[in-house]
Design a protein around this motif. Structure first.
Motif, PDB file in Angstrom:
ATOM      1  N   THR A 164      34.485   8.444  43.505  1.00 46.94           N
ATOM      2  CA  THR A 164      35.619   9.344  43.733  1.00 46.94           C
ATOM      3  C   THR A 164      36.976   8.711  43.454  1.00 46.94           C
ATOM      4  OG1 THR A 164      35.765   8.707  46.067  1.00 46.94           O
ATOM      5  CG2 THR A 164      34.341  10.576  45.520  1.00 46.94           C
ATOM      6  N   GLY A 165      37.046   7.378  43.538  1.00 40.56           N
ATOM      7  CA  GLY A 165      38.332   6.713  43.371  1.00 40.56           C
ATOM      8  C   GLY A 165      39.226   6.824  44.586  1.00 40.56           C
ATOM      9  N   SER A 167      41.148   5.937  47.952  1.00 40.87           N
ATOM     10  CA  SER A 167      41.685   4.651  48.378  1.00 40.87           C
ATOM     11  C   SER A 167      41.033   4.184  49.681  1.00 40.87           C
ATOM     12  CB  SER A 167      43.200   4.750  48.579  1.00 40.87           C
ATOM     13  OG  SER A 167      43.515   5.518  49.730  1.00 40.87           O
ATOM     14  N   SER A 232      42.888  -2.615  47.683  1.00 43.07           N
ATOM     15  CA  SER A 232      42.785  -1.172  47.475  1.00 43.07           C
ATOM     16  C   SER A 232      44.115  -0.599  46.996  1.00 43.07           C
ATOM     17  CB  SER A 232      42.350  -0.486  48.767  1.00 43.07           C
ATOM     18  OG  SER A 232      42.374   0.918  48.627  1.00 43.07           O
ATOM     19  N   ASP A 235      44.660  -1.266  43.454  1.00 37.01           N
ATOM     20  CA  ASP A 235      43.605  -0.734  42.591  1.00 37.01           C
ATOM     21  C   ASP A 235      42.739  -1.861  42.022  1.00 37.01           C
ATOM     22  OD1 ASP A 235      42.160   1.328  41.485  1.00 37.01           O
ATOM     23  OD2 ASP A 235      43.317   1.362  39.619  1.00 37.01           O
TER      24      ASP A 235
END
Length: 412
Positions: A164-165, A167, A232, A235
């Motif tokens: 899902t990406g 965070s 996180s 990224d």
């Protein structure tokens, strides 16, 4: 059909583990066979391995980190803390075990709770003269249920985050209410279910000496957690933070000659990492050859409470049929069509559902082996009755917590 048969063989081998052989002994040849049979193309297999590489890299780093923490005396100190808090009373030991097991699961993942904390809980109960069963059962239930909170708490969480990406902070915020609901439900049921064991008078308990708190380890763990958040936000894979924490403890242990490079490599559990990657290839072959179409209509795409509950229920059932790791690999591509809410609902199902059966998660299988080493055999009927009391209730309440969290954040 070939890929399905191979998946069942791999799972059966993982459950039985003849002669104690690692799961990879069956999984790696199975992956080679599905490639040779054309059930999955080489580019697709390589794509699957590449996609999972950061996830399994993190898994290896956390396993090393947990073992080094154990070598530093962290779990023994936790056992002393639990015993001192309980003051010789089994009823007070249970909340202590719940708190420590939940914390260990959240920070060091569910495998650390099962493999490293369970023996400590046995020793602590024996030292107090208390019955070990409620507290040993708490380790396996909390290993699954308490793994909802952070992306790093469970391999299934990492797979969902990768899909899902989402965070680190967003994941944690949305899963806080489900985590609290699941842990609290487990605790209330345990107090009732094991009332007789908890009320039994301790026999031959000993005074618990003050244990040394490994302050250095706690500082490293705190910095590693902060690293998870920072990576996180940048990224970057949280595996780098886990590697950094493990490297610090490894260098210290090597300098003090309390471990060896070979022992550190063994603690990374390379055969298990190979098993995860090979299993992913076999599951991808199963999905690509029709399973996605068969399950597609069962996974809802709506974000209503009933739809999310349905997604969690499907995930829980599938986890108990084929184990939670292949279940999440199968369901994630289907759940992503409904967005992050549906993926998180599936995660609730595959994390909480395995408390119903022995084969629901690899952590539970590991827990059974630890119990056998302590000359304790869990009763299947008792395990199932406890699961029937905890799993449906915890899933419903956890999904309600997720739905509420989504509603609150959407209005901000």
């Amino acid at each position: 059909m070939v890929s399905i048969a191979l998946l069942l063989i791999v799972l059966a081998f993982a459950v039985i583990r003849p002669r104690g052989l690692p799961e990879a002994v069956a999984a790696v040849p199975a992956a080679a066979i599905v490639l040779a049979a054309g059930a999955i193309s080489l580019p697709d297999a390589l794509d699957e391995v590449t996609r999972l590489a950061p996830v399994v890299g993190f898994l290896a780093a956390v396993l090393v980190l947990a073992k080094l923490c154990d070598d530093e005396g962290l779990f023994q100190a936790a056992g002393t803390l639990m015993a001192r808090f309980s003051r010789g009373k089994p009823r007070r030991l249970l909340p202590a075990v719940f708190a420590v097991a939940a914390a260990v699961t959240v920070v060091l993942s569910l495998d650390a709770t099962v493999v490293l904390l369970t023996p400590v809980v046995f020793a602590t109960a024996a030292r107090m003269g208390a019955r070990a069963k409620p507290h040993a059962y708490a380790c396996t239930h909390l290993a699954n249920s308490a793994s909802l909170l952070l992306p790093v708490s469970n391999l299934t969480n990492l797979l969902a985050v990768a899909a899902t990406g989402i965070s680190f902070l967003r994941f944690t915020a949305l899963m806080t209410l489900p985590w609290l609901a699941a842990v609290l439900t487990e605790y209330l049921v345990f107090r009732r279910f094991f009332a007789a064991d908890l009320a039994a008078r301790p026999r031959g308990g000993k005074v618990v000496a003050t244990g040394k708190v490994p302050a250095f380890v706690l500082v490293v763990l705190g910095l590693t957690l902060a690293g998870f958040v920072i990576t996180s936000l940048m990224d970057v894979s949280p595996a780098w933070a886990a590697f950094a924490g493990a490297a610090v403890l490894a260098c210290r242990a090597l300098a003090q000659r309390r471990t060896s490079p070979a022992a550190i490599v063994r603690s990374a559990s390379i055969p298990f990492v190979a098993f995860v990657l090979a299993l992913a290839i076999v599951v991808r072959a199963v999905v690509d050859n029709g399973l996605d179409e068969a399950l597609g209509h069962l996974v809802p795409t709506s974000t209503s409470f009933l739809a999310l509950l349905g997604a969690a229920a499907v995930a829980a059932v599938l986890a108990n049929l084929i184990n939670n790791l292949p279940a999440v690999l199968v369901l994630l591509p289907l759940a992503t069509a409904g967005g992050t809410p549906v993926v998180l609902a599936v995660l609730i199902g595959v994390n909480l559902g395995p408390n119903l059966t022995y084969v629901g998660s690899l952590a539970t299988l590991l827990w059974r082996r630890i119990l056998h080493r302590h000359d304790t055999r869990p009763d299947l009927g008792e395990f199932t009755r406890l699961g029937l009391l905890t799993v449906p209730a915890s899933i419903v309440l956890a999904v309600a917590g997720l739905w509420l969290g989504l509603a609150l954040t959407s209005t901000q």
